[in-house]
Design a protein around this motif. Structure first.
Motif, PDB file in Angstrom:
ATOM      1  N   GLU A  62       0.597  -1.869   0.230  1.00 31.43           N
ATOM      2  CA  GLU A  62       0.413  -0.342  -0.030  1.00 31.43           C
ATOM      3  C   GLU A  62       1.090   1.206   0.078  1.00 31.43           C
ATOM      4  O   GLU A  62       0.870   1.855   0.910  1.00 31.43           O
ATOM      5  CB  GLU A  62      -1.381   0.168   1.417  1.00 31.43           C
ATOM      6  CG  GLU A  62      -2.265   1.192   1.319  1.00 31.43           C
ATOM      7  CD  GLU A  62      -3.193   0.690   2.568  1.00 31.43           C
ATOM      8  OE1 GLU A  62      -4.062   1.243   2.200  1.00 31.43           O
ATOM      9  OE2 GLU A  62      -2.468   0.080   3.504  1.00 31.43           O
ATOM     10  N   PHE A  64       0.463   4.108  -1.245  1.00 32.39           N
ATOM     11  CA  PHE A  64      -0.508   5.594  -0.786  1.00 32.39           C
ATOM     12  C   PHE A  64      -0.595   5.650   0.124  1.00 32.39           C
ATOM     13  O   PHE A  64      -1.502   4.654   0.896  1.00 32.39           O
ATOM     14  CB  PHE A  64      -1.220   5.271  -1.318  1.00 32.39           C
ATOM     15  CG  PHE A  64      -0.038   5.719  -3.721  1.00 32.39           C
ATOM     16  CD1 PHE A  64       0.442   6.913  -3.844  1.00 32.39           C
ATOM     17  CD2 PHE A  64      -0.641   4.637  -4.083  1.00 32.39           C
ATOM     18  CE1 PHE A  64       1.066   7.106  -5.022  1.00 32.39           C
ATOM     19  CE2 PHE A  64      -0.521   5.258  -5.497  1.00 32.39           C
ATOM     20  CZ  PHE A  64       0.991   6.267  -5.508  1.00 32.39           C
ATOM     21  N   ARG A  66      -3.670   5.318   2.954  1.00 33.77           N
ATOM     22  CA  ARG A  66      -5.328   4.734   2.833  1.00 33.77           C
ATOM     23  C   ARG A  66      -6.347   6.349   3.053  1.00 33.77           C
ATOM     24  O   ARG A  66      -7.464   6.341   1.937  1.00 33.77           O
ATOM     25  CB  ARG A  66      -5.697   4.200   4.100  1.00 33.77           C
ATOM     26  CG  ARG A  66      -6.384   3.053   3.281  1.00 33.77           C
ATOM     27  CD  ARG A  66      -6.846   2.240   4.937  1.00 33.77           C
ATOM     28  NE  ARG A  66      -6.088   1.563   4.653  1.00 33.77           N
ATOM     29  CZ  ARG A  66      -5.796  -0.110   5.290  1.00 33.77           C
ATOM     30  NH1 ARG A  66      -7.063   0.006   6.075  1.00 33.77           N
ATOM     31  NH2 ARG A  66      -4.710  -1.138   4.936  1.00 33.77           N
ATOM     32  N   CYS A  68      -5.619   9.665   2.378  1.00 32.67           N
ATOM     33  CA  CYS A  68      -5.631  10.126   1.208  1.00 32.67           C
ATOM     34  C   CYS A  68      -6.392   9.047  -0.166  1.00 32.67           C
ATOM     35  O   CYS A  68      -7.086  10.458  -0.804  1.00 32.67           O
ATOM     36  CB  CYS A  68      -4.705  10.682   0.581  1.00 32.67           C
ATOM     37  SG  CYS A  68      -3.734  12.136   2.051  1.00 32.67           S
ATOM     38  N   ALA A  69      -6.061   8.408  -0.367  1.00 34.12           N
ATOM     39  CA  ALA A  69      -6.729   7.655  -1.389  1.00 34.12           C
ATOM     40  C   ALA A  69      -8.506   7.494  -1.064  1.00 34.12           C
ATOM     41  O   ALA A  69      -9.247   7.652  -2.553  1.00 34.12           O
ATOM     42  CB  ALA A  69      -6.145   6.086  -1.228  1.00 34.12           C
ATOM     43  N   TRP A  73      -7.283  11.719  -3.441  1.00 36.18           N
ATOM     44  CA  TRP A  73      -5.991  11.793  -3.372  1.00 36.18           C
ATOM     45  C   TRP A  73      -4.567  11.152  -3.686  1.00 36.18           C
ATOM     46  O   TRP A  73      -4.605  10.151  -3.084  1.00 36.18           O
ATOM     47  CB  TRP A  73      -4.749  13.126  -2.362  1.00 36.18           C
ATOM     48  CG  TRP A  73      -6.783  13.774  -2.104  1.00 36.18           C
ATOM     49  CD1 TRP A  73      -7.268  14.662  -2.923  1.00 36.18           C
ATOM     50  CD2 TRP A  73      -6.944  14.284  -1.021  1.00 36.18           C
ATOM     51  NE1 TRP A  73      -7.554  15.617  -2.502  1.00 36.18           N
ATOM     52  CE2 TRP A  73      -7.572  15.259  -1.245  1.00 36.18           C
ATOM     53  CE3 TRP A  73      -5.936  14.128   0.216  1.00 36.18           C
ATOM     54  CZ2 TRP A  73      -7.985  16.423  -0.279  1.00 36.18           C
ATOM     55  CZ3 TRP A  73      -6.792  15.486   1.446  1.00 36.18           C
ATOM     56  CH2 TRP A  73      -7.598  15.759   1.323  1.00 36.18           C
ATOM     57  N   ARG A  74      -3.430  10.911  -4.150  1.00 35.67           N
ATOM     58  CA  ARG A  74      -2.292  10.266  -4.239  1.00 35.67           C
ATOM     59  C   ARG A  74      -1.423  10.630  -3.546  1.00 35.67           C
ATOM     60  O   ARG A  74      -0.302  11.178  -4.214  1.00 35.67           O
ATOM     61  CB  ARG A  74      -2.360   9.711  -5.826  1.00 35.67           C
ATOM     62  CG  ARG A  74      -2.519   8.657  -6.370  1.00 35.67           C
ATOM     63  CD  ARG A  74      -2.539   8.941  -8.249  1.00 35.67           C
ATOM     64  NE  ARG A  74      -1.542   7.590  -8.352  1.00 35.67           N
ATOM     65  CZ  ARG A  74      -1.334   6.639  -8.004  1.00 35.67           C
ATOM     66  NH1 ARG A  74      -2.657   5.685  -7.725  1.00 35.67           N
ATOM     67  NH2 ARG A  74       0.208   6.329  -8.247  1.00 35.67           N
ATOM     68  N   THR A  75      -1.276  10.651  -2.321  1.00 36.02           N
ATOM     69  CA  THR A  75       0.143  11.138  -1.334  1.00 36.02           C
ATOM     70  C   THR A  75       0.662   9.584  -1.383  1.00 36.02           C
ATOM     71  O   THR A  75       0.118   8.419  -0.399  1.00 36.02           O
ATOM     72  CB  THR A  75      -0.612  11.898   0.236  1.00 36.02           C
ATOM     73  OG1 THR A  75      -1.270  12.686  -0.534  1.00 36.02           O
ATOM     74  CG2 THR A  75       0.122  12.049   1.243  1.00 36.02           C
TER      75      THR A  75
END
Length: 125
Positions: A62, A64, A66, A68-69, A73-75
């Protein structure tokens, strides 16, 4: 080696002379570990099972955050968090089902919320 010179106790108004700053009557109690009970198992994060196996595997699974996803968003995730605080339970600590990837911002937010809830319940969870 020479002994330190005698000086008055640091407690305001105390005339007692001492070499280490405080007379026996005013010596402060030893400070508690800032982490409280969690200090006993905080060292688990430096074990090889965490640093070389569990944490890297979770960030690969994982990559990115969780939270934000969920917002689209892709942080990049930088922290592996325990979904359920493990509080000294080794099985919860190592269980991949209890791990989630978070960005530092969301991890700090979650941790602050958990600590506030813990203090609200008298520190008992």
């Amino acid at each position: 080696m020479a002994k330190r010179s005698l000086k008055p106790c640091r407690h305001p108004g105390c005339p007692e002379l001492t070499r280490d700053g405080w007379c026996p009557k005013h010596r402060p109690a030893p400070r508690q570990n800032r982490r409280g009970a969690s200090g006993a198992y905080h060292s688990w994060y430096s074990k090889a099972v965490w640093t070389q196996e569990l944490r890297p595997a979770q960030l690969l699974r994982e990559p990115f955050c969780r939270v934000c996803a969920a917002k689209g968003w892709r942080t990049p995730a930088t922290v592996v968090d325990h979904v359920i605080p493990f509080r000294g339970d080794w099985d919860l600590f190592v269980s991949p089902a209890n791990h989630q990837s978070l960005c530092k911002f969301h991890h700090d937010q979650k941790t602050a919320r958990e600590q506030a809830e813990s203090r609200g319940k008298g520190g008992q969870l």
